[in-house]
Design a protein around this motif. Structure first.
Motif, mmCIF file in Angstrom:
data_model
loop_
_atom_site.group_PDB
_atom_site.id
_atom_site.type_symbol
_atom_site.label_atom_id
_atom_site.label_comp_id
_atom_site.label_asym_id
_atom_site.label_seq_id
_atom_site.Cartn_x
_atom_site.Cartn_y
_atom_site.Cartn_z
ATOM 1 N N SER A 132 0.863 -1.197 0.000
ATOM 2 C CA SER A 132 0.000 0.000 0.000
ATOM 3 C C SER A 132 0.893 1.240 0.000
ATOM 4 O O SER A 132 1.158 1.830 1.056
ATOM 5 N N PRO A 133 1.379 1.634 -1.173
ATOM 6 C CA PRO A 133 2.286 2.786 -1.248
ATOM 7 C C PRO A 133 1.665 4.055 -0.653
ATOM 8 O O PRO A 133 0.491 4.339 -0.879
ATOM 9 N N ARG A 134 2.477 4.775 0.102
ATOM 10 C CA ARG A 134 2.027 6.029 0.706
ATOM 11 C C ARG A 134 2.786 7.195 0.077
ATOM 12 O O ARG A 134 3.990 7.128 -0.101
ATOM 13 N N PHE A 135 2.044 8.246 -0.207
ATOM 14 C CA PHE A 135 2.632 9.468 -0.744
ATOM 15 C C PHE A 135 2.181 10.627 0.139
ATOM 16 O O PHE A 135 0.988 10.946 0.191
ATOM 17 N N LEU A 136 3.115 11.214 0.866
ATOM 18 C CA LEU A 136 2.764 12.318 1.749
ATOM 19 C C LEU A 136 2.406 13.551 0.935
ATOM 20 O O LEU A 136 3.077 13.899 -0.037
#
Length: 461
Positions: A132-136
């Motif tokens: 589940s890639p996270r991008f701030l």
């Protein structure tokens, strides 16, 4: 009040990550420290792509040993690519280090820091967010230009490059999230966005990265849905993803400037094959020529490596030939340095350091000659500049970038602050790496149409 200090090494991606570090700490009650002596948390955000940056980090971490002895409650953190590369090994080598975190673990930083402050032992947290890639999301600041990440990781496997190891495989951000973040930044005053990714133009709408890139469709959607954005750039693209569809986007979307930074690394087919770049000298030239045929006057900059294992005088001459053939107006040049975990380690680093130095200087000299001629050709002409900053030492002087990325220092009419606006500037003088000009009396604001602006055919400046 708790205070932090972030020190950044490396590329624009690292600069972007440092901003996210600042924001997640700020959201948990931290303020930015004005000086090292008052910081409660020091974060060194690192780069391992070049050996020099890594050496600089090690030197700086060493200087904090005495500071840690005087202030045992100080939390020292190493983040970024060196953190991902070395993990627990770094903790073992640097006893006064408290925390090591990888690029995908930035959101966890405040909680990890608090655990250290509560007495937890030093820890390395370097886990890729593959499932589940996270991008701030970036928060608006008082700035004209900003960065937005569209993907992370890299699948290219160039033999000299450690990025696939330190950043993981390619993961793509959803288009809706990208557009929403850009719209939010533009509402906050940003006028130019640079899209970031290790191979930014390989972007896909999600899932598999197989098949032709969907990056051109993303550019069109941004132009359509955020009409108040004045300029849209991207870095760093890979030449093999400079597709016909992307060339069409450059030709048709006025929001895309007449400049492209397209890393090539070498002009020698033999070296390109050893580097596993998956294109040839001729392929690269054909792509640039096709783009320039559709976008007259487009300027190109690049990245180059000299002294790659096995590089001969003939190989380097092919690189100089490419520089002259394409007419690069600027470049980032580097001497090859062996990087851990890269396939190139199996090759003998057989180019002497003195030869690398000589070739790098020759490369810079060749590009400087092209750049000087290019800048001189603009004297007496009018360019459109997005004004970014003010020179506090000279009244009414500002600076910005033209659409072809030339740095322009300009004199504005008294009492007018053009920051954040597109203005017309008459160039009166060319310097070694920049231009000086006079702004016309009025400020030209780009319209905010209901649909994406289309680039009209124009003659080369």
């Amino acid at each position: 009040m708790k205070r932090y200090l972030v020190q950044t090494f490396g590329c624009q991606m690292n600069v972007h990550d440092s901003r996210r570090i600042e924001e997640v700490l700020g959201a948990h009650g931290y303020e930015q420290a004005d000086e090292l002596a008052v910081a409660d948390v020091i974060v060194l955000n690192t780069c391992s792509v070049r050996e020099k940056a890594e050496q600089k980090l090690r030197s700086m971490v060493g200087t904090y040993k005495g500071l840690k002895a005087l202030r045992p409650d100080l939390v020292i953190v190493v983040a970024g690519c060196v953190a991902q590369q070395e993990g627990d090994q770094l903790l073992r080598r640097v006893p006064h280090l408290d925390l090591v975190i990888g690029p995908d673990n930035i959101a966890e930083l405040p909680a990890l820091v608090e655990s250290i402050r509560d007495g937890a032992p030093p820890r390395a947290r370097t886990v890729f967010d593959l499932e589940s890639p996270r991008f701030l999301v970036a928060q608006p600041r008082k700035e004209v230009t900003s960065f937005v990440t569209v993907m992370k990781g890299c699948d290219e496997r160039c033999t000299y490059c450690i990025v696939p190891y330190t950043r993981g495989p390619e993961r793509y951000r959803a288009a809706g999230e990208i557009v929403a973040e850009i719209a939010h930044l533009v509402e906050g005053g940003v006028r130019e966005i640079t899209l970031l990714g290790q191979t930014v133009n390989s972007w896909h709408s999600g899932g598999s990265g197989e098949g032709e890139s969907e990056f051109p469709a993303l550019l069109r959607r941004i132009a359509l849905e955020v009409p108040s954005l004045l300029r849209l750039r991207y870095t760093s693209p890979h030449p093999r993803h400079l597709t016909e569809a992307l060339i069409d986007a450059h030709a048709q979307l006025a929001i895309l400037p007449r400049h492209l930074h397209l890393p090539v690394q070498s002009g020698s087919d033999r070296m390109l094959k050893r580097m596993l770049r998956r294109y040839t000298h001729a392929d690269y030239v054909r792509r640039i020529e096709a783009l320039r045929a559709r976008v007259p006057g487009l300027t190109v900059s690049t990245d180059m490596i000299v002294g790659f294992p096995g590089e001969t005088d003939a190989d380097f001459e092919a690189t100089l030939e490419l520089v002259r053939e394409v007419g690069f107006v600027s470049l980032f040049g580097f001497k090859y340095s062996p990087r851990p975990y890269t396939p190139a380690l199996k090759l003998e680093d057989d180019v002497p350091e003195a030869v690398k130095d000589t070739r790098l200087q020759a490369l810079f000299a060749a590009v400087d000659e092209i750049q000087r001629a290019h800048l001189q050709s603009l004297v007496g002409k009018r360019v459109q500049v997005l004004v970014e900053s003010r020179d506090e030492s000279v009244p009414n002087r500002y600076a910005g970038r033209s659409e072809r990325h030339e740095l322009v220092h300009l004199e504005a009419p008294e009492g007018l602050d053009p920051r954040g606006a597109l203005v017309n500037v008459e160039i009166v003088e060319a310097f070694k790496h920049s231009l000086h000009g006079l702004m016309e009396g009025g400020v030209y604001h780009a319209p905010a149409p209901k649909r994406a602006a289309i680039r009209l055919p124009m003659a080369s400046a």
